[in-house]
Design a protein around this motif. Structure first.
Motif, PDB file in Angstrom:
ATOM      1  N   HIS A  69      44.681   9.773  26.209  1.00 22.50           N
ATOM      2  CA  HIS A  69      43.256  10.054  26.338  1.00 22.50           C
ATOM      3  C   HIS A  69      42.518   9.115  25.390  1.00 22.50           C
ATOM      4  O   HIS A  69      42.830   9.065  24.198  1.00 22.50           O
ATOM      5  N   THR A  70      41.550   8.377  25.905  1.00 19.80           N
ATOM      6  CA  THR A  70      40.712   7.553  25.030  1.00 19.80           C
ATOM      7  C   THR A  70      39.386   8.251  24.727  1.00 19.80           C
ATOM      8  O   THR A  70      38.856   8.133  23.629  1.00 19.80           O
ATOM      9  N   GLN A  71      38.847   8.975  25.707  1.00 16.06           N
ATOM     10  CA  GLN A  71      37.601   9.706  25.488  1.00 16.06           C
ATOM     11  C   GLN A  71      37.858  10.946  24.634  1.00 16.06           C
ATOM     12  O   GLN A  71      38.995  11.398  24.483  1.00 16.06           O
ATOM     13  N   PRO A  83      39.162  14.723  29.694  1.00 16.03           N
ATOM     14  CA  PRO A  83      38.986  13.344  30.155  1.00 16.03           C
ATOM     15  C   PRO A  83      40.256  12.843  30.830  1.00 16.03           C
ATOM     16  O   PRO A  83      41.344  13.402  30.637  1.00 16.03           O
ATOM     17  N   PRO A  84      40.138  11.786  31.617  1.00 11.50           N
ATOM     18  CA  PRO A  84      41.310  11.293  32.350  1.00 11.50           C
ATOM     19  C   PRO A  84      42.347  10.673  31.426  1.00 11.50           C
ATOM     20  O   PRO A  84      42.023  10.169  30.345  1.00 11.50           O
ATOM     21  N   HIS A 305      40.403   0.246  18.024  1.00 13.34           N
ATOM     22  CA  HIS A 305      39.070  -0.350  18.057  1.00 13.34           C
ATOM     23  C   HIS A 305      38.411  -0.048  19.403  1.00 13.34           C
ATOM     24  O   HIS A 305      38.906  -0.500  20.436  1.00 13.34           O
ATOM     25  N   PRO A 306      37.299   0.686  19.437  1.00 17.32           N
ATOM     26  CA  PRO A 306      36.607   0.938  20.706  1.00 17.32           C
ATOM     27  C   PRO A 306      36.079  -0.368  21.298  1.00 17.32           C
ATOM     28  O   PRO A 306      35.493  -1.194  20.595  1.00 17.32           O
ATOM     29  N   SER A 307      36.276  -0.528  22.625  1.00 17.90           N
ATOM     30  CA  SER A 307      35.966  -1.809  23.259  1.00 17.90           C
ATOM     31  C   SER A 307      35.325  -1.623  24.622  1.00 17.90           C
ATOM     32  O   SER A 307      35.649  -0.684  25.357  1.00 17.90           O
ATOM     33  N   ILE A 308      34.412  -2.526  24.958  1.00 18.61           N
ATOM     34  CA  ILE A 308      33.817  -2.593  26.290  1.00 18.61           C
ATOM     35  C   ILE A 308      33.814  -4.042  26.754  1.00 18.61           C
ATOM     36  O   ILE A 308      34.105  -4.956  25.974  1.00 18.61           O
ATOM     37  N   SER A 309      33.430  -4.252  28.018  1.00 20.88           N
ATOM     38  CA  SER A 309      33.472  -5.597  28.571  1.00 20.88           C
ATOM     39  C   SER A 309      32.279  -5.846  29.485  1.00 20.88           C
ATOM     40  O   SER A 309      31.894  -4.984  30.278  1.00 20.88           O
ATOM     41  N   GLU A 494      24.487   4.262  28.021  1.00 22.92           N
ATOM     42  CA  GLU A 494      25.312   5.162  27.221  1.00 22.92           C
ATOM     43  C   GLU A 494      26.400   5.813  28.073  1.00 22.92           C
ATOM     44  O   GLU A 494      27.552   5.924  27.640  1.00 22.92           O
ATOM     45  N   ALA A 495      26.041   6.233  29.278  1.00 21.62           N
ATOM     46  CA  ALA A 495      27.028   6.859  30.160  1.00 21.62           C
ATOM     47  C   ALA A 495      28.136   5.877  30.517  1.00 21.62           C
ATOM     48  O   ALA A 495      29.323   6.239  30.535  1.00 21.62           O
ATOM     49  N   PHE A 496      27.769   4.614  30.796  1.00 20.38           N
ATOM     50  CA  PHE A 496      28.779   3.592  31.088  1.00 20.38           C
ATOM     51  C   PHE A 496      29.718   3.399  29.902  1.00 20.38           C
ATOM     52  O   PHE A 496      30.952   3.375  30.051  1.00 20.38           O
ATOM     53  N   ILE A 497      29.153   3.274  28.717  1.00 17.70           N
ATOM     54  CA  ILE A 497      29.981   3.019  27.540  1.00 17.70           C
ATOM     55  C   ILE A 497      30.895   4.209  27.250  1.00 17.70           C
ATOM     56  O   ILE A 497      32.081   4.038  26.930  1.00 17.70           O
ATOM     57  N   ARG A 498      30.378   5.411  27.371  1.00 14.30           N
ATOM     58  CA  ARG A 498      31.226   6.584  27.148  1.00 14.30           C
ATOM     59  C   ARG A 498      32.389   6.622  28.140  1.00 14.30           C
ATOM     60  O   ARG A 498      33.506   7.013  27.791  1.00 14.30           O
ATOM     61  N   LYS A 499      32.136   6.211  29.373  1.00 17.34           N
ATOM     62  CA  LYS A 499      33.178   6.251  30.403  1.00 17.34           C
ATOM     63  C   LYS A 499      34.144   5.080  30.295  1.00 17.34           C
ATOM     64  O   LYS A 499      35.351   5.242  30.474  1.00 17.34           O
ATOM     65  N   ALA A 500      33.606   3.899  29.988  1.00 17.97           N
ATOM     66  CA  ALA A 500      34.410   2.672  30.098  1.00 17.97           C
ATOM     67  C   ALA A 500      35.075   2.238  28.808  1.00 17.97           C
ATOM     68  O   ALA A 500      35.969   1.393  28.834  1.00 17.97           O
ATOM     69  N   THR A 501      34.657   2.790  27.666  1.00 18.36           N
ATOM     70  CA  THR A 501      35.249   2.353  26.402  1.00 18.36           C
ATOM     71  C   THR A 501      36.744   2.659  26.367  1.00 18.36           C
ATOM     72  O   THR A 501      37.173   3.763  26.692  1.00 18.36           O
TER      73      THR A 501
END
Length: 570
Positions: A69-71, A83-84, A305-309, A494-501
């Motif tokens: 789980h990352t979330q 969370p998934p 490290h939390p990450s997005i793209s 914010e919703a994207f980052i919470r889901k995709a991080t």
């Protein structure tokens, strides 16, 4: 045969320890590794390749059942939707992560290690660890007070003249945004963009296994390397660890030693301790495991490290080609300060990937990968799912559990978007989109012939008319959030980052080093496990806090320093 030291885990730390401890000819060392060997004369081509994308996605080199789980997982609200689970690629091969990672050879900030000491790791300040970073490396570009020239891991940078057009455009965008050029990422720690430092020589990966377990080291009569060997349990006599039960090519064997060192990483090392009865009393009792030593910190405060793209489509003229001299997909990086009042300088990081995967579509997609270099989210944990040694543990990273990480990623995404739309990058890319490392992306990333042919077909369509490409990206690539949405609506962003991080495979800190009076410290500053004898942990799990870096070189440094400590003890 009895040994002086058994090392469980032949990853980066285990490879260093095996080399350094067996250098003393009277010291008998056994190295156990669950995955396959990578002998110097028979390294799988996927591992030796300077482009890491094939090794990283090859299930032959992974713990394939590991999911995390990352979330944030709520334990106070049992009715909350969990969370998934996500696959989390952890290496199962000699050399560990250094055999499949991106070959990024950075160290972190001096303030990281001063914080280690402040948190109770006496003797681990920047001035204490710098000599060991230098001991690891053989820098092929620089010779100064920051760098080593005699180490077992070569370090270099790809010159700008060998960068592809997309990487050059990203550098120009950074320059236009006001960032200065730094020739050396591992020199003075300051903000700017730079050629990323890599553990690579002559266009080939140099893993810890290749650097430290070379032919001469393997020839030592006092060193035994046993691959395809999975540790089942630790053996204790009272509270002293005296050996390991392992399964070697399907056959169970017991090995005895004066001391055992766990070097299995921040997920599997705490799992071994928990199964042995070393850990939080409540959890051990819930699992029906007799308490050998009450050590509340085992498995707690796991970090990454939390990450997005932010990704985009690359025009044909700017793409990487197999004929490029380096074949490196990440050539340029950016380190910058968020100016969060309590954060140190250089608390944010952006890596520019000019190729997102090994397949035909990956060649067409560029990504700016951003992660919070100095994260404050440290509420993750590792727990047992079962007493069965074959079961993977429950892993909850709880990324973004600290609001400061979320806020900085939101600001970072806006900054990356501005640079993406600036003239240098707009000239070589189109169709920017917020990217997610989803199950669909993972599935198509597995190296096989089906994905090879499927991505070729998709790539042909993406290279078609602009309208078709935009429709395909919106319909099949974007997962729930468009670029326009997240740029126009902070709630959507914010919703994207919470889901995709996601994490960036820098699992750390689940068996932290600290003072005797710290109830959450698992090992002392010599890596000895509290409450028992004859047992140490040496890997990223003992970090007091994850440094502002890809974790491979901090792990190598840690193992070098601990090896000196162990040898000095006799």
């Amino acid at each position: 045969m009895d040994y002086d030291t058994i090392i469980v885990g032949g990853g980066s730390a285990g490879s260093v320890l095996a080399n350094r401890l067996s250098a003393r000819s009277a010291h008998r060392v056994l190295l156990l590794e669950a995955g396959q060997d990578t002998p110097p004369d028979n390294v799988p081509k996927e591992i030796s390749d300077t482009y890491p994308g094939t090794a990283y996605f090859d299930p032959r080199f992974h713990w394939t059942d590991l999911k995390v789980h990352t979330q944030i997982v709520s334990h106070n609200n049992p009715d909350a939707e969990r969370p998934p689970l996500r696959k989390y690629e952890q290496a199962r091969v000699l050399g560990g992560g250094s055999s499949i990672n991106g070959q990024m050879a950075n160290r972190g900030a001096p303030t990281d290690y001063d914080e280690w000491e402040a948190r109770g790791a006496e003797g681990w300040s920047w001035k204490n660890v710098l000599p060991y970073f230098k001991k690891v490396e053989r820098d092929l570009d620089f010779e100064d007070e920051w760098h080593g020239k005699e180490g077992r891991i070569p370090v270099r940078r790809i010159p700008q003249q060998h960068w592809n057009a997309h990487a050059k455009a990203a550098a120009a965008a950074f320059e236009l945004a006001g960032f200065k050029y730094l020739p050396d990422q591992n020199g003075e720690f300051t903000d700017g963009y730079f050629p990323v430092t890599i553990s690579n020589a002559e266009e080939k990966r140099v893993s810890a296994a290749l650097g430290y377990l070379d032919a001469a080291t393997r020839a030592r009569r006092n060193l035994t390397i046993s691959t395809n060997t999975q540790a089942k349990s630790l053996v204790f006599e009272g509270t002293r660890c005296v050996g390991v039960v392992a399964v070697v090519d399907g056959q169970e064997q017991e090995f005895r030693a004066k001391e055992v060192i766990l070097s299995c990483g921040a997920i599997h090392s705490p799992a071994h301790l928990l199964r042995a009865g070393i850990g939080p009393v409540g959890h051990l009792r819930d699992m029906g495991i007799p308490v050998l030593a009450a050590v509340e910190g085992v498995g707690q405060r796991l970090m990454d490290h939390p990450s997005i793209s932010l990704s985009s489509f690359i025009r044909r003229s700017a793409r990487m080609r197999d004929s490029d001299p380096s074949r490196r997909h990440i050539l340029v990086g950016l380190r910058y300060s968020s100016n969060l009042p309590e954060a140190p300088k250089g608390d944010m990081f952006v890596a520019v990937a000019s190729k997102s995967a090994w397949h035909a579509v990956g060649v067409q997609i560029a990504s700016m990968l951003a992660f919070v270099n100095k994260t404050y989210s440290e509420t993750g944990q590792v727990r047992l799912a079962s007493r069965d040694w074959r079961s993977e543990p429950v892993v909850e990273f709880n990324l973004l559990s600290d609001r400061r990480d979320l806020d900085r990623l939101m600001n970072c995404f806006k900054m990356m978007a501005a640079m993406q739309m600036s003239p240098p990058l707009a000239a070589v890319t189109t169709d920017p989109f917020p990217a997610s490392y989803s199950d669909k992306v993972r599935q198509i990333g597995v190296v096989n012939e089906k994905n090879r042919w499927l991505t070729r077909a998709i790539a042909t369509m993406l290279d078609g008319p602009q309208a078709l490409r935009s429709w395909l990206i919106d319909r099949y690539v974007v997962e729930g959030f468009t670029f326009q949405q997240v740029m126009q609506d902070d709630e959507a962003l914010e919703a994207f980052i919470r889901k995709a991080t996601i994490g960036v495979w820098h699992a750390s800190c689940s068996c932290r080093m600290g003072r005797e009076d710290d109830p959450m410290a698992v090992v002392d500053t010599s890596s000895r496990v509290r409450g028992v004898a004859g047992l140490r942990v040496v890997d990223a799990s003992i970090f007091p806090v994850v440094p502002c870096a890809n974790t491979n070189f901090p792990v190598l440094m840690t193992a070098e320093k601990m090896a000196d400590t162990i040898l000095a003890e006799g």
